[in-house]
Scaffold this motif. Structure first.
Motif, PDB file in Angstrom:
ATOM      1  N   ALA A   1       0.901  -1.140  -0.109  1.00 46.24           N
ATOM      2  CA  ALA A   1      -0.018   0.128  -0.170  1.00 46.24           C
ATOM      3  C   ALA A   1       0.656   1.180  -0.034  1.00 46.24           C
TER       4      ALA A   1
ATOM      5  N   MET B   1       2.292   1.944  -3.443  1.00 44.23           N
ATOM      6  CA  MET B   1       1.335   2.317  -4.267  1.00 44.23           C
ATOM      7  C   MET B   1       0.756   3.867  -3.973  1.00 44.23           C
ATOM      8  N   TRP B   2       0.691   4.316  -2.651  1.00 43.16           N
ATOM      9  CA  TRP B   2       0.314   5.653  -2.422  1.00 43.16           C
ATOM     10  C   TRP B   2       1.359   6.528  -2.717  1.00 43.16           C
TER      11      TRP B   2
ATOM     12  N   ASP C   1       1.099   7.514  -6.229  1.00 40.69           N
ATOM     13  CA  ASP C   1      -0.069   8.272  -6.301  1.00 40.69           C
ATOM     14  C   ASP C   1       0.368   9.685  -5.965  1.00 40.69           C
TER      15      ASP C   1
ATOM     16  N   PHE D   1      -6.266   1.412  -8.912  1.00 37.29           N
ATOM     17  CA  PHE D   1      -5.850  -0.029  -8.087  1.00 37.29           C
ATOM     18  C   PHE D   1      -6.502  -1.059  -8.833  1.00 37.29           C
TER      19      PHE D   1
ATOM     20  N   VAL E   1      -3.853  -3.379  -3.053  1.00 39.14           N
ATOM     21  CA  VAL E   1      -4.968  -3.521  -3.604  1.00 39.14           C
ATOM     22  C   VAL E   1      -6.220  -3.225  -2.584  1.00 39.14           C
TER      23      VAL E   1
ATOM     24  N   LEU F   1      -6.003   0.262  -0.864  1.00 44.34           N
ATOM     25  CA  LEU F   1      -6.325   1.391  -1.900  1.00 44.34           C
ATOM     26  C   LEU F   1      -7.798   1.298  -2.420  1.00 44.34           C
TER      27      LEU F   1
ATOM     28  N   HIS G   1     -10.690   4.124  -1.933  1.00 40.92           N
ATOM     29  CA  HIS G   1     -11.490   4.597  -3.160  1.00 40.92           C
ATOM     30  C   HIS G   1     -12.930   4.691  -2.509  1.00 40.92           C
TER      31      HIS G   1
ATOM     32  N   GLY H   1      -1.984   3.749 -12.647  1.00 40.59           N
ATOM     33  CA  GLY H   1      -2.250   2.420 -12.212  1.00 40.59           C
ATOM     34  C   GLY H   1      -1.006   1.355 -12.658  1.00 40.59           C
TER      35      GLY H   1
END
Lengths: 106, 134
Positions: free
Chosen positions: A38, A41-42, A45, B4, B62, B65, B69, B102
């Motif tokens: 996470a 991924m952030w 972002d 995601f 995932v 995230l 969302h 993504g």
């Protein structure tokens, strides 16, 4: 703020994983992978957001920061809940199995 | 919006690949009667396990995230699940975000995993050569 909280959780879970000799039994790697995944991924972002907002990225309103922090805390709790579900399903000490076994009910 | 989704698709593919490789690995170790060969394989971490690490990284990210969302109202628990799907201009925006953010997410997570695996392989090699030298 969500990224920062996720990163803190990732670091703490990694330290727990490193210093706990029962790491395999307790499936502590699940917690580490969850928060590191996470966080990465952030991070992506955040980089895209920074590229779009530039200076505004660092001067967000207090409301937005508080909302993000609250989201980060909820994410941390969700991460721990997911880990707990995985732990209870794998049931390394057989506690759940014992709870639902016939012998225990009798 | 739906960035995601790309790592989620990768997570599904990696999980399936890891499961198939695990089955193959188990069959191979069962059929291998040579004791030397089996101990040699057991000493190193099999690749399906390493793929499992990638799957865990992707699934963890995932899940968290997806919650983010949900928090922002970008996904809903009913069809079509993505709120952007109701507006054609939003669909275009969503697809662009999936193709940029993504895909980058998937690449970064996979690259981080590859670096960890490469370092792990080096350490394993060093340990093996050190043991052989002794």
């Amino acid at each position: 703020m969500t990224l920062v909280i996720a990163l803190i959780c990732a670091v703490i879970s990694t330290l727990i994983w490193y210093f706990n000799p029962d790491r395999k039994k307790l499936k502590l790697s699940v917690l580490c992978f969850e928060f590191w995944g996470a966080s990465l991924m952030w991070l992506v972002d955040a980089v895209f957001e920074f590229a779009e907002l530039k200076e505004e990225f660092f001067t967000q309103s207090a409301d937005a920061v508080v909302n993000d922090a609250l989201l980060g805390l909820c994410v941390a709790v969700l991460g721990v809940v997911v880990y707990l579900i995985v732990l209870l399903i794998s049931d390394p000490n057989g506690v759940v199995k014992q709870l639902f076994s016939k012998k225990d009910n009798e | 919006m739906a960035c995601f989704v790309v790592p989620a698709v990768e997570a599904v593919a990696v999980t399936i690949a890891a499961a198939v490789m695990k089955k193959k690995h188990k069959k191979q170790t069962e059929t291998a009667n040579n004791a030397e060969r089996s101990t040699e394989k057991e000493s190193a971490t099999p690749f399906y396990k390493k793929l499992g690490w990638l799957a865990s990284l992707l699934w963890g990210g995932v899940i968290l995230l997806a919650f983010e969302h949900l928090w922002h109202g970008e996904i809903v628990p009913w069809f079509p699940f993505l709120t952007a799907m109701s507006d054609p201009t939003a669909i275009r925006e969503m697809l662009i975000e999936m193709a940029t953010v993504g895909v980058t997410m998937s690449v970064v997570v996979t690259a981080a995993w590859a670096v960890v695996v490469a370092i792990g392989n080096r350490i394993a090699k060093r340990v093996a050569t050190g043991a052989n030298n002794k």
